[in-house]
Design an enzyme around this catalytic site. Structure first.
Site, PDB file in Angstrom:
ATOM      1  N   GLY A  32       5.511  -5.594 -10.737  1.00 20.00           N
ATOM      2  CA  GLY A  32       7.121  -5.434 -12.166  1.00 20.00           C
ATOM      3  C   GLY A  32       7.833  -5.897 -12.864  1.00 20.00           C
ATOM      4  O   GLY A  32       7.464  -6.222 -14.345  1.00 20.00           O
ATOM      5  N   SER A  33       8.459  -5.960 -11.354  1.00 20.59           N
ATOM      6  CA  SER A  33       9.626  -6.860 -12.231  1.00 20.59           C
ATOM      7  C   SER A  33       8.933  -8.559 -12.442  1.00 20.59           C
ATOM      8  O   SER A  33       9.629  -9.239 -13.157  1.00 20.59           O
ATOM      9  CB  SER A  33      11.378  -7.014 -10.726  1.00 20.59           C
ATOM     10  OG  SER A  33      10.388  -7.185  -9.848  1.00 20.59           O
ATOM     11  N   ASP A  88       2.719  -8.978  -2.349  1.00 18.76           N
ATOM     12  CA  ASP A  88       2.540  -7.574  -3.483  1.00 18.76           C
ATOM     13  C   ASP A  88       0.941  -7.100  -3.885  1.00 18.76           C
ATOM     14  O   ASP A  88       0.598  -8.304  -3.923  1.00 18.76           O
ATOM     15  CB  ASP A  88       3.504  -8.320  -4.673  1.00 18.76           C
ATOM     16  CG  ASP A  88       3.669  -6.690  -5.455  1.00 18.76           C
ATOM     17  OD1 ASP A  88       2.966  -5.749  -5.163  1.00 18.76           O
ATOM     18  OD2 ASP A  88       4.665  -6.756  -6.389  1.00 18.76           O
ATOM     19  N   CYS A 113      12.777  -3.068  -8.920  1.00 18.97           N
ATOM     20  CA  CYS A 113      11.542  -3.094  -7.962  1.00 18.97           C
ATOM     21  C   CYS A 113      10.338  -2.097  -9.367  1.00 18.97           C
ATOM     22  O   CYS A 113      10.697  -0.640  -9.342  1.00 18.97           O
ATOM     23  CB  CYS A 113      10.816  -2.763  -6.952  1.00 18.97           C
ATOM     24  SG  CYS A 113       9.115  -1.889  -6.433  1.00 18.97           S
ATOM     25  N   GLY A 114       9.904  -2.944  -9.834  1.00 18.72           N
ATOM     26  CA  GLY A 114       8.884  -2.214 -11.127  1.00 18.72           C
ATOM     27  C   GLY A 114       8.133  -1.082 -10.413  1.00 18.72           C
ATOM     28  O   GLY A 114       8.179  -0.257 -10.391  1.00 18.72           O
ATOM     29  N   HIS A 115       7.207  -1.350  -9.554  1.00 17.39           N
ATOM     30  CA  HIS A 115       6.298  -0.135  -8.971  1.00 17.39           C
ATOM     31  C   HIS A 115       6.968   0.804  -8.828  1.00 17.39           C
ATOM     32  O   HIS A 115       5.967   1.838  -8.199  1.00 17.39           O
ATOM     33  CB  HIS A 115       5.246  -1.000  -7.963  1.00 17.39           C
ATOM     34  CG  HIS A 115       6.147  -0.601  -6.113  1.00 17.39           C
ATOM     35  ND1 HIS A 115       6.479  -2.110  -5.477  1.00 17.39           N
ATOM     36  CD2 HIS A 115       5.921  -0.403  -5.417  1.00 17.39           C
ATOM     37  CE1 HIS A 115       6.785  -1.440  -4.960  1.00 17.39           C
ATOM     38  NE2 HIS A 115       6.002  -0.389  -4.878  1.00 17.39           N
TER      39      HIS A 115
END
Length: 353
Positions: free
Chosen positions: A273-274, A268, A107-109
């Site tokens: 991010g991903s 989202d 999870c990028g965020h």
């Protein structure tokens, strides 16, 4: 990793049934997408590797996820991060991700929020002008750089695991929408990508519910039509969601818009991010972006921005892959201490769909 001892990770109470339910969290958001960082109160988590720990909480402690992600303490689109000790001393912190349906692999965020959190809580020594750390995620190690000036953390960028294209122009029959072409790529999780226009939608004008319904239908159809595989581990080989785009994949100075629908139809709030990582991998494969260019990606839900750029080529098993740098901002929104009263009939959580 030793600095993580300052948090109450896995040690707030034992597995005894008589222990009270008290979970402490720090609340953040990245581009509007919530992040609930669990800092204390989880039972002991078994497992030698990060994927074993993920499997353990999924199979043995899922009631905690539901209590924290679902109403009345959370909501349908809540997102959480559970800090765990990393497997290797080369990693600074370990993390398990959770949402309305289960447990993400990347999870990028959340990585952006955790970067600031780790610096601000002293889990890593703060250095100006930026602090570097490595976060062990279920998908693998993620390198993170946090801007740090005058005692304050700021913008965060990360290099995720190798991102690669699995399929381009894969035809899928989607009930009620017809045959469409999707690109499938991995950016820490697998996503299907397609222009919203191919489903008769406009990310600027269509109601969110219509976007959610269409993306969910694409995810279900793609899961049936395309068996996935990942070179590292079978637990990584699942389609996490569908990302609808504005179709503007050719490079340009203005942001390209996308909306991600993941898990159990969660929308989202940020550009994902991903998802940005995977989308850059697709654009790089198609020759639409190169190492000299950085692209802006805008959330269709909130308008928030992340940037993404390819950094270098690499391999992931048999797949040609690319390391992608993603940059964004996270912000604190509060802290919380969650409890349960045993006679509460809704204490274990619920979702309204």
């Amino acid at each position: 990793p030793a600095n993580m001892a300052g948090l109450e990770i896995q040690t707030t109470f034992s597995d005894a049934k008589s222990a009270p339910f008290v979970i402490k969290t720090v609340e953040m958001h990245t581009g509007g997408e919530p992040l609930r960082i669990i800092t204390g109160g989880y039972p002991k988590i078994e497992g030698n590797t990060i994927l074993e720990k993920r499997a353990f909480v999924r199979d043995n402690l899922d009631s905690f996820r539901k209590r924290l992600m679902w109403e009345p303490r959370g909501h349908f689109d809540m997102y959480g991060a559970l800090l765990v000790p990393p497997d290797d001393e080369n990693f600074d912190i370990g993390v398990l991700f959770m949402h309305n349906e289960g447990y993400s692999t990347m999870c990028g965020h959340a990585v952006m929020g955790l970067g600031r959190f780790a610096v601000d809580r002293g889990l890593v020594p703060a250095k100006s002008p930026q602090t570097e750390l490595t976060i062990q995620c279920p998908t693998g190690p993620v390198r993170v750089w946090v801007d740090y000036q005058d005692g304050k953390s700021g913008r965060v960028r990360f290099h995720s695991v190798p991102a690669f294209v699995f399929k381009l122009d894969q035809e899928v029959d989607v009930p009620n929408y017809g045959r469409v072409k999707v690109d499938i790529a991995y950016g820490g999780a697998f996503y299907a990508f397609l222009p919203a226009s191919s489903l008769g939608l406009d990310l600027h004008k269509s109601p969110v519910q219509e976007i959610k319904n269409a993306a969910t239908a694409v995810t279900k159809a793609t899961k049936k039509a395309v068996p996935l595989r990942h070179p590292d581990h079978r637990d990584l080989a699942f389609l996490y969601g569908t990302i609808l785009t504005d179709g503007r994949d050719d490079y340009g100075p203005t942001p390209t818009v996308n909306t991600c629908v993941f898990g159990d139809a969660a929308v989202d709030r940020c550009p994902t991010g991903s998802g940005v990582t995977a989308r850059v991998a697709i654009q790089y494969r198609r020759g639409q972006i190169d190492f000299s260019k950085e692209r802006q990606f805008q959330s269709g839900a909130t308008g928030s921005i992340m940037t993404g750029r390819p950094v270098r080529e690499t391999k992931c098993g048999e797949f040609d892959a690319v390391i992608v740098e993603v940059t964004g901002n996270s912000y604190y929104t509060g802290t919380a201490e969650f409890t349960i009263e045993e006679d509460d009939p809704l204490k274990d959580g619920f979702l309204v769909k």
